[in-house]
Design a protein around this motif. Structure first.
Motif, PDB file in Angstrom:
ATOM      1  N   ALA A 356      16.315  55.076  54.061  1.00 26.37           N
ATOM      2  CA  ALA A 356      17.362  56.088  53.898  1.00 26.37           C
ATOM      3  C   ALA A 356      17.901  56.070  52.462  1.00 26.37           C
ATOM      4  O   ALA A 356      18.084  57.130  51.844  1.00 26.37           O
ATOM      5  CB  ALA A 356      18.490  55.850  54.896  1.00 26.37           C
ATOM      6  N   LYS A 357      18.139  54.891  51.922  1.00 26.44           N
ATOM      7  CA  LYS A 357      18.678  54.788  50.563  1.00 26.44           C
ATOM      8  C   LYS A 357      17.695  55.322  49.525  1.00 26.44           C
ATOM      9  O   LYS A 357      18.097  55.961  48.547  1.00 26.44           O
ATOM     10  CB  LYS A 357      19.038  53.338  50.254  1.00 26.44           C
ATOM     11  CG  LYS A 357      20.258  52.832  51.019  1.00 26.44           C
ATOM     12  CD  LYS A 357      20.517  51.367  50.739  1.00 26.44           C
ATOM     13  CE  LYS A 357      21.709  50.857  51.556  1.00 26.44           C
ATOM     14  NZ  LYS A 357      21.947  49.409  51.333  1.00 26.44           N
ATOM     15  N   GLN A 358      16.409  55.060  49.726  1.00 26.03           N
ATOM     16  CA  GLN A 358      15.413  55.550  48.784  1.00 26.03           C
ATOM     17  C   GLN A 358      15.330  57.066  48.828  1.00 26.03           C
ATOM     18  O   GLN A 358      15.227  57.734  47.789  1.00 26.03           O
ATOM     19  CB  GLN A 358      14.043  54.939  49.106  1.00 26.03           C
ATOM     20  CG  GLN A 358      12.980  55.230  48.061  1.00 26.03           C
ATOM     21  CD  GLN A 358      13.333  54.719  46.681  1.00 26.03           C
ATOM     22  OE1 GLN A 358      13.658  53.541  46.510  1.00 26.03           O
ATOM     23  NE2 GLN A 358      13.302  55.587  45.682  1.00 26.03           N
ATOM     24  N   LEU A 359      15.387  57.641  50.048  1.00 30.02           N
ATOM     25  CA  LEU A 359      15.378  59.098  50.178  1.00 30.02           C
ATOM     26  C   LEU A 359      16.629  59.693  49.540  1.00 30.02           C
ATOM     27  O   LEU A 359      16.558  60.699  48.815  1.00 30.02           O
ATOM     28  CB  LEU A 359      15.281  59.487  51.655  1.00 30.02           C
ATOM     29  CG  LEU A 359      15.201  60.992  51.971  1.00 30.02           C
ATOM     30  CD1 LEU A 359      13.969  61.619  51.332  1.00 30.02           C
ATOM     31  CD2 LEU A 359      15.195  61.235  53.471  1.00 30.02           C
ATOM     32  N   GLN A 360      17.769  59.075  49.796  1.00 30.49           N
ATOM     33  CA  GLN A 360      19.024  59.547  49.208  1.00 30.49           C
ATOM     34  C   GLN A 360      18.971  59.484  47.684  1.00 30.49           C
ATOM     35  O   GLN A 360      19.425  60.421  47.004  1.00 30.49           O
ATOM     36  CB  GLN A 360      20.183  58.693  49.749  1.00 30.49           C
ATOM     37  CG  GLN A 360      20.488  58.970  51.213  1.00 30.49           C
ATOM     38  CD  GLN A 360      21.227  57.839  51.910  1.00 30.49           C
ATOM     39  OE1 GLN A 360      21.362  56.741  51.377  1.00 30.49           O
ATOM     40  NE2 GLN A 360      21.689  58.099  53.136  1.00 30.49           N
ATOM     41  N   LYS A 361      18.409  58.431  47.138  1.00 26.14           N
ATOM     42  CA  LYS A 361      18.272  58.305  45.685  1.00 26.14           C
ATOM     43  C   LYS A 361      17.425  59.436  45.109  1.00 26.14           C
ATOM     44  O   LYS A 361      17.785  60.054  44.103  1.00 26.14           O
ATOM     45  CB  LYS A 361      17.643  56.956  45.346  1.00 26.14           C
ATOM     46  CG  LYS A 361      17.441  56.732  43.847  1.00 26.14           C
ATOM     47  CD  LYS A 361      16.805  55.371  43.583  1.00 26.14           C
ATOM     48  CE  LYS A 361      16.588  55.155  42.084  1.00 26.14           C
ATOM     49  NZ  LYS A 361      15.960  53.826  41.818  1.00 26.14           N
ATOM     50  N   ASN A 362      16.307  59.737  45.781  1.00 24.56           N
ATOM     51  CA  ASN A 362      15.414  60.785  45.297  1.00 24.56           C
ATOM     52  C   ASN A 362      16.030  62.178  45.402  1.00 24.56           C
ATOM     53  O   ASN A 362      15.629  63.098  44.683  1.00 24.56           O
ATOM     54  CB  ASN A 362      14.091  60.746  46.065  1.00 24.56           C
ATOM     55  CG  ASN A 362      13.270  59.511  45.735  1.00 24.56           C
ATOM     56  OD1 ASN A 362      13.462  58.887  44.697  1.00 24.56           O
ATOM     57  ND2 ASN A 362      12.363  59.133  46.625  1.00 24.56           N
ATOM     58  N   LEU A 363      17.009  62.327  46.294  1.00 22.40           N
ATOM     59  CA  LEU A 363      17.689  63.613  46.465  1.00 22.40           C
ATOM     60  C   LEU A 363      18.952  63.720  45.615  1.00 22.40           C
ATOM     61  O   LEU A 363      19.606  64.767  45.609  1.00 22.40           O
ATOM     62  CB  LEU A 363      18.049  63.825  47.943  1.00 22.40           C
ATOM     63  CG  LEU A 363      16.888  63.999  48.921  1.00 22.40           C
ATOM     64  CD1 LEU A 363      17.398  63.995  50.350  1.00 22.40           C
ATOM     65  CD2 LEU A 363      16.108  65.275  48.638  1.00 22.40           C
ATOM     66  N   GLY A 364      19.317  62.640  44.950  1.00 19.86           N
ATOM     67  CA  GLY A 364      20.553  62.640  44.181  1.00 19.86           C
ATOM     68  C   GLY A 364      21.793  62.528  45.043  1.00 19.86           C
ATOM     69  O   GLY A 364      22.899  62.903  44.613  1.00 19.86           O
ATOM     70  N   ALA A 365      21.626  62.009  46.262  1.00 20.67           N
ATOM     71  CA  ALA A 365      22.750  61.847  47.194  1.00 20.67           C
ATOM     72  C   ALA A 365      23.287  60.413  47.123  1.00 20.67           C
ATOM     73  O   ALA A 365      22.656  59.526  46.539  1.00 20.67           O
ATOM     74  CB  ALA A 365      22.299  62.164  48.617  1.00 20.67           C
ATOM     75  N   LYS A 366      24.429  60.191  47.698  1.00 23.05           N
ATOM     76  CA  LYS A 366      25.029  58.858  47.720  1.00 23.05           C
ATOM     77  C   LYS A 366      24.128  57.911  48.499  1.00 23.05           C
ATOM     78  O   LYS A 366      23.728  58.200  49.624  1.00 23.05           O
ATOM     79  CB  LYS A 366      26.423  58.915  48.352  1.00 23.05           C
ATOM     80  CG  LYS A 366      27.167  57.596  48.307  1.00 23.05           C
ATOM     81  CD  LYS A 366      28.575  57.737  48.875  1.00 23.05           C
ATOM     82  CE  LYS A 366      29.317  56.407  48.826  1.00 23.05           C
ATOM     83  NZ  LYS A 366      30.690  56.513  49.390  1.00 23.05           N
ATOM     84  N   GLU A 367      23.809  56.766  47.921  1.00 19.92           N
ATOM     85  CA  GLU A 367      22.892  55.808  48.531  1.00 19.92           C
ATOM     86  C   GLU A 367      23.649  54.888  49.492  1.00 19.92           C
ATOM     87  O   GLU A 367      24.042  53.770  49.144  1.00 19.92           O
ATOM     88  CB  GLU A 367      22.178  55.011  47.442  1.00 19.92           C
ATOM     89  CG  GLU A 367      21.310  55.873  46.538  1.00 19.92           C
ATOM     90  CD  GLU A 367      20.751  55.114  45.351  1.00 19.92           C
ATOM     91  OE1 GLU A 367      20.322  53.947  45.544  1.00 19.92           O
ATOM     92  OE2 GLU A 367      20.771  55.659  44.226  1.00 19.92           O
TER      93      GLU A 367
END
Length: 503
Positions: A356-367
């Motif tokens: 989830a954190k890696q996906l959030q990072k790639n989307l520019g969302a809060k990790e």
């Protein structure tokens, strides 16, 4: 999983001791939660959800998806009627007899152009350009089926009276099935309905939300001619489409701020050196229940004006579907919230948080990883909230209904986007749909075994219906557009079959 089972059992004991409630109901509720907590149950329905994810069938083309769910329910002793309301992939699975009749809604259609590998945190299509499950419908029909089966097993074990129904509803992404299902009488006699939706949270809500919508294809007829040799001899149907779009875009200035309007040209001719004699444009026209019909008429007038200005003919206004806003029942939402609190958020592994954190990072969302707490029930923000639409709206006006949003999706992922497809597969999706199935099944048990709870829903609904009687927006002559996604699905199915699991 063992920790979650223990927590649920403890909460059930506490709830039983703390709140004066029927012990028979609590015993029945424990039966559904125990069944859904079994590892083989979690795996069974998880694999079904992953299979439907791989099928990624577009609306009204969900033959394998609907077939798998119907087969699963039939093998569990449900009576399944298929091909209802003039839609081959529409079904209703029923068990039991008499009152009360509790319905659970299920969806299973995918979206075009969203193919993506599961559990991969960057964009990486499985088959570039193919459909994908960007709204979690692979988990929703599955969760509804799991809940219905759990309730059926408890009914047998505890001798519970009544009927449980699972409504297999195709083409929700284009808001097609429910208005036609209501028109066909499929919801007659249903006392209450439990809806569900994949989410990154565990929550429910009440009140009015979302947008009403008309989905309509406008078709113009002109005359062909040589585009260079004698263009004056032709009348371009494409010009009419483009002029209609110009007119509706100028119309935007004068619409209420809550509107939404978008379109695609589905037929604009086949060669630039031939004046196109046929062209079509497909509109989604959204607004509040109070404003959408007036707005629809304004858009029709834009189409008529475009035909007049271009010397073409507006040959068809094909309304594919039309749906209301949601009017979710407060008493239902309050009951559902109790069972959401009872079930609680799934236990996520470190690996699941890391994905989830890696996906959030790639989307520019809060990790921040996966969610850790269920949401509380909040008051509605107002009578009109804009945004998306669902044909569940029509169901909310013919029976008391509310939606359980279950977890599994990654917070920060984007709906109708490859990121949602990536997260709607595998372990988090399995756990999320299982939590949703538990909350739905527990709520159905409450409604079937505690007459006072069902009466709260019905009393509120009857009172609300006095001011909001159901009037379908769907035109009487509208028919389900069975051809809508056929060509697209035919294009991709052969390539996608290579990735289907052995199921």
């Amino acid at each position: 999983m063992k920790k979650q089972i223990l927590n649920t059992t403890i909460l059930l004991i506490i709830w039983t001791l703390a709140i004066p409630c029927d012990l028979f109901s609590q015993s029945s509720k424990k039966a559904v939660l125990d069944y859904l907590s079994e590892p083989q149950t979690v795996e069974k329905f998880g694999k079904i959800a992953d299979a439907i994810w791989s099928y990624a069938e577009l609306g009204l083309q969900e033959y394998k998806s609907a077939g798998l769910l119907a087969k699963t329910l039939e093998e569990e002793g449900f009576t399944v009627e298929m091909g209802l309301a003039d839609m081959p992939t529409c079904f209703v699975a029923s068990y039991g007899s008499g009152k009360p009749v509790i319905g659970i809604l299920g969806e299973f259609d995918a979206l075009p152009m969203l193919s993506q590998k599961g559990r991969v945190p960057e964009q990486d299509p499985l088959i570039a350009g193919a459909p994908g499950h960007g709204c979690g419908h692979n988990t929703m029909g599955t969760a509804a089926s799991a809940a219905a089966i759990a309730v059926k097993r408890a009914m047998e074990k505890q001798n519970i009276k009544g009927t449980i129904k699972m409504f297999g509803s195709p083409a929700e992404e284009t808001l097609i099935s429910r208005p036609y299902m209501i028109r066909a009488g499929l919801f007659e006699g249903v006392d209450a309905v439990i809806d569900n939706h994949s989410s990154s949270s565990f929550a429910t809500r009440y009140g009015v939300n979302g947008s009403a919508m008309f989905s309509t294809i406008f078709t113009f007829k002109g005359k062909t001619a040589h585009s260079a040799g004698s263009p004056w001899s032709g009348r371009s149907a494409l010009d009419a489409v483009e002029l209609m779009n110009v007119a509706t875009n100028y119309l935007r200035e004068h619409l209420h701020f809550g509107y939404r309007m978008h379109y695609v040209i589905v037929d604009g001719g086949e060669a630039p050196n031939v004046v196109p004699d046929k062209a079509s444009v497909w509109y989604f026209i959204r607004n509040s229940d109070e404003k959408v019909e007036e707005m629809y008429e304004q858009v029709i007038n834009c189409a008529k004006a475009a035909a007049l200005a271009t010397g073409t003919e507006l040959t068809e206004i094909r309304c594919l579907t039309a749906a209301h806003q949601r009017h979710s029942n407060k008493a239902a939402a309050e009951l559902f919230q109790k069972n959401i609190d009872l079930v609680g958020m799934p236990e996520w592994t470190e690996e699941e948080h890391e994905f989830a954190k890696q996906l959030q990072k790639n989307l520019g969302a809060k990790e921040k990883g996966m969610p850790v707490e269920v949401d509380s029930l909040k008051a509605p923000s107002g009578p009109f909230t804009g945004g998306g639409s669902s044909d569940v709206g029509d169901v909310t006006l013919i029976a008391p209904t509310a939606t359980i949003n279950f977890p599994g999706g990654v917070p920060g992922s984007i709906g109708h986007h490859w990121s949602a497809v990536a997260g709607n597969y595998g372990s988090t999706a399995w756990k999320g749909l299982n939590a949703g199935a538990k909350a739905m099944a527990a709520s159905a048990i409450d409604l079937m075994t505690q007459p006072d709870e069902l009466k709260k829903l019905r009393d509120e609904f009857e009172e609300y219906s006095k001011e909001h009687p159901y009037k379908p927006f769907l035109p009487d002559d509208a028919m389900p557009p069975l051809d809508l996604n056929k060509a697209l699905m035919d294009k991709w199915r052969g390539l996608m079959e290579e990735h289907y699991p052995d199921y």
